[in-house]
Design a protein around this motif. Structure first.
Motif, PDB file in Angstrom:
ATOM      1  N   VAL A   1       0.846  -1.189   0.000  1.00 23.81           N
ATOM      2  CA  VAL A   1       0.000   0.000   0.000  1.00 23.81           C
ATOM      3  C   VAL A   1       0.884   1.243   0.000  1.00 23.81           C
ATOM      4  O   VAL A   1       1.724   1.417   0.886  1.00 23.81           O
ATOM      5  N   VAL A   2       0.696   2.096  -0.997  1.00 25.42           N
ATOM      6  CA  VAL A   2       1.383   3.381  -1.076  1.00 25.42           C
ATOM      7  C   VAL A   2       0.357   4.457  -0.746  1.00 25.42           C
ATOM      8  O   VAL A   2      -0.654   4.580  -1.438  1.00 25.42           O
ATOM      9  N   PRO A   3       0.574   5.262   0.303  1.00 24.62           N
ATOM     10  CA  PRO A   3      -0.460   6.208   0.726  1.00 24.62           C
ATOM     11  C   PRO A   3      -0.443   7.539  -0.022  1.00 24.62           C
ATOM     12  O   PRO A   3      -0.840   8.566   0.523  1.00 24.62           O
ATOM     13  N   TYR A   4       0.001   7.516  -1.276  1.00 19.70           N
ATOM     14  CA  TYR A   4       0.052   8.715  -2.113  1.00 19.70           C
ATOM     15  C   TYR A   4      -0.407   8.360  -3.517  1.00 19.70           C
ATOM     16  O   TYR A   4      -0.537   7.191  -3.868  1.00 19.70           O
TER      17      TYR A   4
ATOM     18  N   GLY B   1       8.449 -15.541  -4.602  1.00 21.03           N
ATOM     19  CA  GLY B   1       7.749 -16.582  -5.339  1.00 21.03           C
ATOM     20  C   GLY B   1       6.251 -16.383  -5.342  1.00 21.03           C
ATOM     21  O   GLY B   1       5.483 -17.354  -5.365  1.00 21.03           O
ATOM     22  N   GLN B   2       5.820 -15.122  -5.333  1.00 24.01           N
ATOM     23  CA  GLN B   2       4.398 -14.817  -5.231  1.00 24.01           C
ATOM     24  C   GLN B   2       4.125 -13.488  -5.940  1.00 24.01           C
ATOM     25  O   GLN B   2       5.017 -12.655  -6.113  1.00 24.01           O
ATOM     26  N   THR B   3       2.881 -13.266  -6.323  1.00 22.46           N
ATOM     27  CA  THR B   3       2.470 -12.001  -6.913  1.00 22.46           C
ATOM     28  C   THR B   3       2.573 -10.887  -5.878  1.00 22.46           C
ATOM     29  O   THR B   3       2.122 -11.043  -4.734  1.00 22.46           O
ATOM     30  N   VAL B   4       3.171  -9.755  -6.265  1.00 23.10           N
ATOM     31  CA  VAL B   4       3.270  -8.585  -5.396  1.00 23.10           C
ATOM     32  C   VAL B   4       2.722  -7.394  -6.174  1.00 23.10           C
ATOM     33  O   VAL B   4       3.230  -7.062  -7.250  1.00 23.10           O
ATOM     34  N   THR B   5       1.676  -6.769  -5.649  1.00 26.98           N
ATOM     35  CA  THR B   5       1.043  -5.644  -6.329  1.00 26.98           C
ATOM     36  C   THR B   5       1.180  -4.371  -5.500  1.00 26.98           C
ATOM     37  O   THR B   5       1.411  -4.432  -4.286  1.00 26.98           O
ATOM     38  N   VAL B   6       1.034  -3.225  -6.164  1.00 28.35           N
ATOM     39  CA  VAL B   6       1.063  -1.920  -5.495  1.00 28.35           C
ATOM     40  C   VAL B   6      -0.329  -1.320  -5.550  1.00 28.35           C
ATOM     41  O   VAL B   6      -0.970  -1.293  -6.608  1.00 28.35           O
TER      42      VAL B   6
ATOM     43  N   PHE C   1       1.244  -4.767   3.278  1.00 34.78           N
ATOM     44  CA  PHE C   1       2.371  -4.007   3.815  1.00 34.78           C
ATOM     45  C   PHE C   1       2.229  -2.552   3.373  1.00 34.78           C
ATOM     46  O   PHE C   1       1.618  -2.259   2.348  1.00 34.78           O
ATOM     47  N   LEU C   2       2.798  -1.670   4.149  1.00 34.05           N
ATOM     48  CA  LEU C   2       2.813  -0.242   3.837  1.00 34.05           C
ATOM     49  C   LEU C   2       4.205   0.145   3.344  1.00 34.05           C
ATOM     50  O   LEU C   2       5.209  -0.228   3.950  1.00 34.05           O
ATOM     51  N   VAL C   3       4.267   0.904   2.247  1.00 35.82           N
ATOM     52  CA  VAL C   3       5.517   1.529   1.818  1.00 35.82           C
ATOM     53  C   VAL C   3       5.292   3.036   1.903  1.00 35.82           C
ATOM     54  O   VAL C   3       4.469   3.597   1.174  1.00 35.82           O
TER      55      VAL C   3
ATOM     56  N   ALA D   1       4.002  -2.979   8.517  1.00 34.19           N
ATOM     57  CA  ALA D   1       2.865  -3.888   8.379  1.00 34.19           C
ATOM     58  C   ALA D   1       1.945  -3.674   9.574  1.00 34.19           C
ATOM     59  O   ALA D   1       2.310  -2.993  10.541  1.00 34.19           O
ATOM     60  N   PRO D   2       0.750  -4.231   9.542  1.00 34.86           N
ATOM     61  CA  PRO D   2      -0.128  -4.105  10.708  1.00 34.86           C
ATOM     62  C   PRO D   2       0.530  -4.661  11.968  1.00 34.86           C
ATOM     63  O   PRO D   2       1.329  -5.597  11.909  1.00 34.86           O
TER      64      PRO D   2
END
Length: 322
Positions: free
Chosen positions: A35-38, A60-65, A90-92, A254-255
């Motif tokens: 999660v990008v907060p912008y 080894g997994q899909t990672v999306t923004v 996760f938060l970036v 992360a939470p």
């Protein structure tokens, strides 16, 4: 059946449930969201998308923004605090993550208490950028114009850390400027390039392509040393603002309640992703200083920053000038 064979068979049978449990508990078993907060197109977004590309083979997994902008990052931060701590979200974020509690009234969460700290991803300099249609040619001329006509010159910001960079400049330069806030760096850059906004504060990640293309001018970088990407651009101290020094950063959280083993696995994946030559080269080319820290190091940095912002608040440096 011989005794040794029976014993080996029994040990194998006893091991199967443990192996199955470990297989079921292996992380990640489903796509991971950053999660990008912008808004899309800003420095944090650009960095997160490059990182996601490197994390996919490492995990080894899909990672999306996923962009969730608003409130100088607060909207995205709150979303992550409400997510399950199962390693799927996760938060970036930028340095605003640690700064917002000192600038946003009645914040519903604490960066130190309500998140699991995973990694400091990168440090980077910020820079003062100026529209091509503005008459002043350097920082000294800008300061002179701002002193001659207080509150006549606006400066754009897109998050709390960048807001502090701009307000710190105004305070140390002894000028009154008007802060114009944006939901992300991309819309601010659009207004700068179009000449609707005189001055903007940006990460090197977001601004560098526009500076290199001649669409914007760089007046100064915020760190104590010049950046190798634009060696001709002075530091703001060199440009005439004594004592000015400020660095930006990107980090991952992360939470609260995330399994420490998942945080450590993600930290290992981050290190692998940032060592991948294509990813590393791309991020270094836009000004990222790729010296990450793990969970403990990131927590220590956040505590140091929290103390620094408290000191800045006592000194009156956190109030907005606009």
């Amino acid at each position: 059946m011989p005794l040794l064979v029976r014993r080996a068979a029994l040990q194998a049978a006893l091991a199967l449930p443990a192996l199955a449990a470990r297989a079921q508990g292996r992380w990640p078993q489903r796509p991971v969201r950053l999660v990008v907060p912008y808004a899309p197109g800003g420095g944090t977004d650009v960095f997160a998308r490059a990182l996601a590309e490197g994390l996919r083979p490492a995990l080894g997994q899909t990672v999306t923004v996923e962009n969730r902008s608003g409130g100088n990052g607060v909207v995205g931060n709150e979303f992550v605090t409400r997510a399950e701590p199962d390693g799927s979200v996760f938060l970036v974020d930028s340095g605003s993550f640690s700064l917002n509690p000192h600038m946003v009234p009645n914040l519903s969460f604490s960066p130190l208490r309500d998140f699991t700290h995973v990694s400091l991803l990168s440090r980077f300099p910020l820079m003062m950028t100026v529209a091509n249609n503005q008459p002043f040619g350097d920082v000294r001329a800008l300061v002179a114009a701002a002193k001659a006509a207080p509150r006549s010159i606006g400066f754009g910001t897109s998050d709390a850390a960048i807001s502090l960079a701009g307000n710190l400049f105004a305070r140390l330069a002894g000028v009154e400027m008007v802060e114009v806030t944006y939901r992300g760096a991309a819309p601010m850059l659009n207004d700068l390039i179009a000449g609707h906004l005189p001055v903007g504060w940006n990460s090197t990640v977001a601004a560098l392509p526009h500076i290199q293309a001649g669409r914007l001018r760089a007046f100064g970088v915020t760190m104590a040393e010049r950046t190798a990407l634009l060696p001709e651009v002075p530091t703001l101290q060199e440009a005439g603002v004594p004592g000015y020094e400020f660095a930006g950063w990107y980090g991952m959280a992360a939470p609260a309640g995330l399994d420490p083993a998942i945080a450590e696995t993600m930290w290992s994946a981050i290190q692998a992703a940032l060592q991948e030559p294509g990813i590393r080269g791309r991020l270094a080319a836009i000004g990222a200083d790729l010296k990450p820290l793990g969970p403990a190091g990131f927590t220590a940095l956040l505590r140091e920053e929290d103390a620094r912002w408290q000191q800045f608040r006592r000194e009156g440096l956190l109030g907005r000038s606009g």
